[in-house]
Design a protein around this motif. Structure first.
Motif, short mmCIF file in Angstrom:
data_model
loop_
_atom_site.label_atom_id
_atom_site.label_comp_id
_atom_site.label_asym_id
_atom_site.label_seq_id
_atom_site.Cartn_x
_atom_site.Cartn_y
_atom_site.Cartn_z
N PRO A 140 0.80 -1.23 0.00
CA PRO A 140 0.00 0.00 0.00
C PRO A 140 0.83 1.27 0.00
CG PRO A 140 -0.16 -1.15 2.11
CD PRO A 140 0.53 -2.08 1.16
N GLU A 141 2.05 1.23 0.58
CA GLU A 141 2.89 2.43 0.59
C GLU A 141 3.31 2.82 -0.83
OE1 GLU A 141 5.55 -1.15 1.17
OE2 GLU A 141 3.63 -0.44 1.95
N LEU A 142 3.37 1.84 -1.73
CA LEU A 142 3.66 2.09 -3.14
C LEU A 142 2.38 2.46 -3.88
CD1 LEU A 142 5.54 1.98 -5.62
CD2 LEU A 142 5.21 -0.48 -5.69
N ARG A 143 1.33 1.69 -3.66
CA ARG A 143 0.04 1.90 -4.33
C ARG A 143 -0.53 3.28 -4.05
NH1 ARG A 143 -4.49 -1.07 -1.26
NH2 ARG A 143 -3.93 0.66 0.09
N ASP A 144 -0.40 3.79 -2.82
CA ASP A 144 -1.08 5.02 -2.42
C ASP A 144 -0.34 6.30 -2.78
OD1 ASP A 144 -3.10 3.46 -1.41
OD2 ASP A 144 -2.36 3.49 0.64
N THR A 145 0.81 6.22 -3.42
CA THR A 145 1.50 7.44 -3.84
C THR A 145 0.74 8.06 -5.01
OG1 THR A 145 2.94 6.23 -5.36
CG2 THR A 145 3.77 6.58 -3.13
N PRO A 146 0.66 9.39 -5.06
CA PRO A 146 -0.10 10.06 -6.13
C PRO A 146 0.36 9.66 -7.53
CG PRO A 146 0.47 11.63 -4.40
CD PRO A 146 1.18 10.35 -4.07
N LYS A 147 1.66 9.49 -7.71
CA LYS A 147 2.19 9.16 -9.05
C LYS A 147 1.70 7.80 -9.51
CE LYS A 147 6.47 9.58 -11.71
NZ LYS A 147 7.91 9.92 -11.65
N VAL A 148 1.64 6.83 -8.59
CA VAL A 148 1.16 5.49 -8.94
C VAL A 148 -0.35 5.51 -9.19
CG1 VAL A 148 0.88 3.11 -8.11
CG2 VAL A 148 3.05 4.30 -7.77
N GLN A 149 -1.08 6.26 -8.38
CA GLN A 149 -2.53 6.38 -8.58
C GLN A 149 -2.83 6.99 -9.95
OE1 GLN A 149 -5.32 5.43 -6.62
NE2 GLN A 149 -3.72 4.20 -5.68
N ASP A 150 -2.09 8.03 -10.33
CA ASP A 150 -2.27 8.64 -11.64
C ASP A 150 -1.90 7.67 -12.76
OD1 ASP A 150 -3.10 11.00 -10.47
OD2 ASP A 150 -1.14 11.98 -10.63
N ALA A 151 -0.85 6.89 -12.53
CA ALA A 151 -0.42 5.90 -13.53
C ALA A 151 -1.49 4.83 -13.75
CB ALA A 151 0.90 5.25 -13.09
N LEU A 152 -2.12 4.37 -12.66
CA LEU A 152 -3.19 3.38 -12.78
C LEU A 152 -4.35 3.91 -13.61
CD1 LEU A 152 -3.27 1.91 -9.16
CD2 LEU A 152 -2.77 0.64 -11.25
N LYS A 153 -4.75 5.16 -13.34
CA LYS A 153 -5.84 5.77 -14.12
C LYS A 153 -5.48 5.86 -15.59
CE LYS A 153 -7.38 8.52 -10.16
NZ LYS A 153 -7.32 9.84 -9.53
N LYS A 154 -4.23 6.24 -15.87
CA LYS A 154 -3.76 6.37 -17.25
C LYS A 154 -3.76 5.01 -17.96
CE LYS A 154 -1.56 8.56 -20.66
NZ LYS A 154 -2.33 9.43 -21.57
N LEU A 155 -3.28 3.98 -17.27
CA LEU A 155 -3.24 2.64 -17.86
C LEU A 155 -4.65 2.13 -18.16
CD1 LEU A 155 -0.45 0.96 -15.69
CD2 LEU A 155 -0.33 1.49 -18.13
N ILE A 156 -5.56 2.31 -17.22
CA ILE A 156 -6.94 1.84 -17.41
C ILE A 156 -7.60 2.58 -18.57
CG2 ILE A 156 -9.24 1.81 -16.33
CD1 ILE A 156 -7.73 1.32 -13.62
N ALA A 157 -7.29 3.89 -18.72
CA ALA A 157 -7.86 4.68 -19.81
C ALA A 157 -7.24 4.29 -21.16
CB ALA A 157 -7.64 6.16 -19.55
N ASP A 158 -5.93 4.03 -21.17
CA ASP A 158 -5.23 3.74 -22.44
C ASP A 158 -5.36 2.29 -22.90
OD1 ASP A 158 -4.47 6.35 -22.22
OD2 ASP A 158 -2.34 5.99 -22.60
N PHE A 159 -5.71 1.40 -21.97
CA PHE A 159 -5.84 -0.03 -22.33
C PHE A 159 -7.21 -0.55 -21.90
CE2 PHE A 159 -1.29 0.72 -21.84
CZ PHE A 159 -0.77 0.16 -23.00
N PRO A 160 -8.28 -0.06 -22.55
CA PRO A 160 -9.63 -0.48 -22.14
C PRO A 160 -9.89 -1.97 -22.35
CG PRO A 160 -9.70 0.78 -24.19
CD PRO A 160 -8.31 0.89 -23.67
N GLU A 161 -9.09 -2.60 -23.23
CA GLU A 161 -9.28 -4.03 -23.49
C GLU A 161 -8.69 -4.90 -22.39
OE1 GLU A 161 -5.13 -3.14 -24.99
OE2 GLU A 161 -7.05 -2.09 -24.90
N LYS A 162 -7.87 -4.32 -21.52
CA LYS A 162 -7.26 -5.10 -20.43
C LYS A 162 -8.24 -5.28 -19.28
CE LYS A 162 -3.02 -4.81 -22.30
NZ LYS A 162 -2.31 -5.97 -22.87
N GLU A 163 -8.20 -6.46 -18.67
CA GLU A 163 -9.03 -6.72 -17.49
C GLU A 163 -8.38 -6.07 -16.27
OE1 GLU A 163 -10.48 -10.48 -14.71
OE2 GLU A 163 -9.46 -10.87 -16.60
N VAL A 164 -9.18 -5.41 -15.45
CA VAL A 164 -8.65 -4.77 -14.23
C VAL A 164 -8.96 -5.66 -13.03
CG1 VAL A 164 -8.72 -2.74 -12.74
CG2 VAL A 164 -8.99 -2.47 -15.22
N ASN A 165 -7.92 -6.21 -12.42
CA ASN A 165 -8.08 -7.02 -11.20
C ASN A 165 -7.96 -6.10 -10.00
OD1 ASN A 165 -8.33 -9.32 -12.68
ND2 ASN A 165 -6.28 -10.10 -12.26
#
Length: 204
Positions: A140-165
């Motif tokens: 969680p210390e890695l997951r909760d950093t703003p940069k990682v949170q922004d990266a997750l949003k970007k990945l989900i937006a750019d790869f809509p065909e990928k399943e999100v676990n």
């Protein structure tokens, strides 16, 4: 024979009342001082915490990784120290799929200044056909950093065909939906709900 002097009695009563008022003022004054001291102490603690947070944010460095083989990073291309998620996505998409040695991955790395590189936290978040938030939940210390949170949003937006676990988020959504359904059943038939449900939390 004592002479009754009403002026003396009045003076004594006024003096007693004034002493009572003085005591109340002293007590109130002490309470105000104590409250002020408590506020000063609280502000000092918050200030120290803010300083620690700023120092902590300044000493944490988040970068991204791209691997041709997510399982064994030393097989095929491996890129590390990538500063932005956009650059990492470009590198990930540029890997020639015809010579893949494994399942490609895109990950994050957290380095804390003053520590050894082997102490870094690293996790692949995009691997094959899935964006694995569940894996990040273990750090969680890695997951909760703003940069990682922004990266997750970007990945989900750019790869809509990928399943999100993301079981944790799914469970939160399920819990919220269950609460809404419970509230709806209460509103539809309040008396029937009260007759049949003794524990709302268990019902949800």
């Amino acid at each position: 024979m004592e002479t009754y002097l009403p002026e003396v009695e009045t003076y004594q009563q006024e003096k007693a009342q004034q002493e009572q008022i003085n005591n109340q003022l002293v007590t109130q004054g002490r309470e105000v001082v104590q409250e002020q001291n408590a506020l000063v102490a609280e502000e000092k603690v918050l200030s120290e915490l803010e300083k620690e947070l700023v120092i902590e944010l300044e000493t944490v460095h988040i970068t991204f990784t791209v691997a041709e083989c997510g399982e064994f990073h030393n097989m095929g291309e491996y890129h590390e120290g990538i500063e932005t998620i956009e650059e990492a996505i470009q590198i990930y998409q540029a890997i020639d799929p015809s010579r893949m040695n494994g399942i490609p991955s895109l990950g994050v790395n957290m380095h804390v200044e003053g520590t050894e590189e082997w102490e870094d936290e690293q996790a692949d978040i995009l691997s094959g056909k899935c964006i694995d938030v569940d894996f990040l939940n273990y750090t969680p210390e890695l997951r909760d950093t703003p940069k990682v949170q922004d990266a997750l949003k970007k990945l989900i937006a750019d790869f809509p065909e990928k399943e999100v676990n993301d079981r944790e988020t799914k469970e939160q959504k399920i819990q919220a939906l269950a609460a809404e359904l419970d509230q709806l059943s209460y509103e539809i038939d309040t008396y029937g709900y009260r007759d049949s449900v003794s524990d709302t939390e268990s019902q949800i």
